[in-house]
Design an enzyme around this catalytic site. Structure first.
Site, PDB file in Angstrom:
ATOM      1  N   GLY A 260       0.664  -1.072   0.168  1.00  9.98           N
ATOM      2  CA  GLY A 260       0.009  -0.005   0.091  1.00  9.98           C
ATOM      3  C   GLY A 260       1.239   1.221   0.444  1.00  9.98           C
ATOM      4  O   GLY A 260       1.833   1.397  -0.950  1.00  9.98           O
ATOM      5  N   ASP A 261       0.888   2.270   0.955  1.00 13.71           N
ATOM      6  CA  ASP A 261       1.660   3.461   0.634  1.00 13.71           C
ATOM      7  C   ASP A 261       2.413   3.667   2.690  1.00 13.71           C
ATOM      8  O   ASP A 261       2.103   3.863   2.672  1.00 13.71           O
ATOM      9  CB  ASP A 261       0.165   4.363   0.618  1.00 13.71           C
ATOM     10  CG  ASP A 261      -0.968   4.767   2.070  1.00 13.71           C
ATOM     11  OD1 ASP A 261      -0.604   3.217   2.781  1.00 13.71           O
ATOM     12  OD2 ASP A 261      -1.211   5.278   2.621  1.00 13.71           O
TER      13      ASP A 261
END
Length: 192
Positions: free
Chosen positions: A55-56
């Site tokens: 993801g981030d």
């Protein structure tokens, strides 16, 4: 441990990254992640490690770095990430939140160091985002209390520990009852 050196683990999460993906598409989001990764690598030494967990989320290992060094690197990362990212002729601004744990004072194994840095990152988000926080033992206590409360609430529903009461509301000027409020009382088997 063998070298008897401190090191720091930083857990970095981009603030509101989902909005970039939702509004500009995943291709732009992926390019933003690449831009962020490149900036993170510039903020660390060659001996340090920058890794994207998914993801981030990024984890950064700062070798032979104490609290002061980790704070300087985190501050540099915040400044670097918040500068405009040019992607496909778009200027994108983003911020990040960073949690930091330190070996050996916070933990002595990798799993706990990452978990504690993650916990500190969530505290950074609670403190207004775009900042960094060091892990402190009371952060664990708070998350354990919240986990316990949620578990107890689920059990309370199953065990019928709630009771419903109605309380009249009166108009102070006239003294007449003008409504009622519903109160839900919880009779916890251990806490009362």
């Amino acid at each position: 441990a063998r070298d008897k050196q401190e090191f720091s683990v930083l857990f970095l999460d981009l603030d509101r990254f989902k909005y970039v993906n939702d509004s500009m598409g995943h291709a732009v989001g992926d390019k933003l992640l690449q831009s962020v990764a490149n900036r993170l690598k510039i903020c660390v030494r060659e001996a340090d490690t920058v890794a994207r967990l998914g993801g981030d989320e990024f984890v950064i290992l700062l070798r032979d770095t104490n609290i002061n060094g980790a704070a300087r690197v985190a501050q540099n990362m915040l400044k670097s990430i918040e500068a405009a990212h040019t992607i496909d002729d778009l200027q994108i601004f983003t911020h990040d939140s960073i949690g930091i744990s330190v070996y050996p004072s916070n933990a002595q194994d990798v799993e706990k160091l990452i978990k504690y840095a993650d916990t500190a990152m969530y505290r950074a988000k609670e403190e207004g985002r775009n900042n960094f926080q060091f892990f402190a033992a009371e952060m664990n206590l708070r998350s354990n209390l919240l986990f316990s409360l949620e578990k107890d609430l689920r059990l309370a529903l199953e065990r019928n520990e709630f009771s419903l009461h109605y309380q009249a509301q009166a108009d102070i000027a006239s003294g007449k009852i003008c409504g009622a409020e519903a109160l839900l009382r919880w009779k916890h088997p251990e806490k009362g």
